[in-house]
Design a protein around this motif. Structure first.
Motif, short mmCIF file in Angstrom:
data_model
loop_
_atom_site.label_atom_id
_atom_site.label_comp_id
_atom_site.label_asym_id
_atom_site.label_seq_id
_atom_site.Cartn_x
_atom_site.Cartn_y
_atom_site.Cartn_z
N THR A 134 1.46 27.44 5.60
CA THR A 134 1.27 28.76 4.98
C THR A 134 -0.01 29.47 5.40
OG1 THR A 134 0.24 27.74 3.05
CG2 THR A 134 2.61 28.15 2.91
N LYS A 135 -1.01 28.71 5.86
CA LYS A 135 -2.30 29.33 6.19
C LYS A 135 -2.61 29.34 7.68
CE LYS A 135 -3.58 29.48 1.74
NZ LYS A 135 -3.72 30.70 0.98
N THR A 136 -1.78 28.68 8.49
CA THR A 136 -2.03 28.68 9.93
C THR A 136 -0.73 29.04 10.66
OG1 THR A 136 -1.38 26.42 10.59
CG2 THR A 136 -3.54 26.66 9.55
N ASN A 137 -0.87 29.31 11.94
CA ASN A 137 0.31 29.66 12.73
C ASN A 137 0.80 28.50 13.59
OD1 ASN A 137 0.39 32.34 11.87
ND2 ASN A 137 -1.28 32.85 13.30
N ASN A 149 2.67 25.72 15.47
CA ASN A 149 4.11 25.71 15.76
C ASN A 149 4.85 24.63 14.99
OD1 ASN A 149 2.41 26.35 18.17
ND2 ASN A 149 4.36 27.21 18.84
N HIS A 170 10.62 25.86 5.45
CA HIS A 170 9.94 26.00 6.76
C HIS A 170 10.63 25.11 7.78
CE1 HIS A 170 6.38 27.98 4.90
NE2 HIS A 170 6.62 27.17 3.91
N ARG A 186 9.47 24.72 11.49
CA ARG A 186 8.08 24.33 11.77
C ARG A 186 7.72 22.95 11.21
NH1 ARG A 186 4.46 28.38 9.36
NH2 ARG A 186 2.82 27.46 10.63
N THR A 203 -6.18 22.71 13.37
CA THR A 203 -5.58 23.69 14.29
C THR A 203 -6.62 24.43 15.12
OG1 THR A 203 -5.56 25.27 12.44
CG2 THR A 203 -3.52 24.09 12.90
#
Ligand SMILES: NC(=O)c1ccc[n+]([C@@H]2O[C@H](COP(=O)([O-])OP(=O)(O)OC[C@H]3O[C@@H](n4cnc5c(N)ncnc54)[C@H](OP(=O)(O)O)[C@@H]3O)[C@@H](O)[C@H]2O)c1
Length: 302
Positions: free
Chosen positions: A22-25, A27, A47, A50, A202
């Motif tokens: 929810t807080k990072t992109n 993959n 999700h 992901r 990340t």
């Protein structure tokens, strides 16, 4: 980028998975577990593409190789005694190195016992972390490099007002302490810890720091009593505890060890992106739940 959470079925592990989603992109989040849980299945449902839930047999190197294939960074959120925190974590660190994982966060998430001792807050240097020593040897003998970065957080704030730690006495209106009522201690919620951990995992750049120190809130027992009184409208006082409600509490709070210097905290390492929960907020939630006879419920929602 694929990021692995080892022990993702636990309280912190699940929140790290959620924060990554929810807080990072990132993959792919690989939740590495012995068995899945309702919470992980629910995250998978929302999700799907992901989140990859990898069921492993920690005794099988081949199983670990599959789980760690292509992984950029990994965090261990395992909880246990020597067989888990030293033996199993050593196995996991070795498997990460073998699979060219670039960064490993060990399952510390506590006070920084080593540095606090070195900073001379304690008269006796007690700082020794058996897993850190094992990890140094494992990394040195591998001939490879991996960023090994513990994250110190003080005490999980969510547990502070609950019966688990028995620091607060809700009947007598005490905030228990050992040592000194003016010595600041440090507290961070599970959720804030998970958010910060997700950012470290990340970070696409090499991290030159060898240890992160975060603390959502720093306050002395006397300050806590005042904040809690204000939050609840009832008078709480700091009270010298006579017994040890939780193993190690005397070591943490009883030897004049105080919080990490505030100016040295890494809270804003990634900018002011995390909203740090304060102890009185957590206490207020617990207070409202107790009034409804629901103490201890939803404690990780802080
Ligand atoms: N600073 C503080 O106040 C504080 C308080 C509590 C915890 N902590 C630290 O925070 C970290 C995470 O704690 P947590 O509360 O999230 O722990 P937790 O909810 O108890 O989760 C523990 C995890 O470890 C796994 N595990 C336990 N024994 C295992 C074994 N023999 N083999 C493989 N996996 C095993 C569990 O897997 P299964 O689900 O398969 O059993 C689970 O995923 C730990 O480092 C803990 O020491 C700090």
């Amino acid at each position: 980028m694929i990021v692995a959470v080892l022990g993702a079925s636990g309280e912190l592990g699940t929140l790290v998975v959620e924060a990554l989603l929810t807080k990072t992109n990132v993959n792919t989040v690989r939740a590495v577990v012995r068995k899945s849980t309702e919470q992980l299945n629910a995250l998978k449902a929302s999700h799907d593409r992901r989140l990859d839930i990898a069921i492993v047999d920690y005794d099988s190197p081949a199983s670990l190789d599959i789980a760690l294939a292509g992984v950029y960074s990994a965090v261990s959120t395992l909880q246990g005694m020597r067989p888990v925190l030293i033996d199993l974590q050593s196995k996991l660190l070795s498997a990460c190195i073998k699979n060219n994982v670039k960064r490993f966060i060990p399952s510390d998430f506590a006070y920084d016992f080593i540095s606090v001792a070195k900073l001379n807050y304690a008269e006796t240097p007690r700082g020794y972390n058996h897993f850190h020593e094992a990890a140094k040897a494992i990394i040195a003998s591998s001939g490879k490099s991996i960023e090994f970065i513990p994250i110190s957080i003080g005490m999980f704030m969510d547990l502070f007002p609950t019966d688990t730690f028995q620091i607060m006495d809700w009947n007598k209106k005490y905030v228990g302490y050992f040592g000194d009522e003016d010595t600041k201690q440090e507290f961070t919620t599970y959720r804030n810890t998970a958010e910060f951990t997700a950012r470290v995992l990340t970070d696409p750049k090499p991290i030159t720091k060898t240890h992160f120190h975060i603390a959502g809130h720093q306050a002395s027992p006397k300050e806590l009593a005042a904040l809690i009184s204000e939050a609840t409208g009832e008078t709480f006082v700091a009270h010298q505890a006579l017994s040890l409600p939780f193993a190690g509490m005397d070591v943490i709070w009883g030897n004049g060890w105080s919080a990490w210097p505030k100016e040295k905290l890494d809270n804003d390492y990634y900018g002011p992106v995390i909203e740090w929960t304060q102890v009185q907020d957590v206490v207020k939630t617990e207070y409202e739940l107790r009034k409804k006879g629901l103490a201890g419920k939803d404690k990780f929602k802080n």
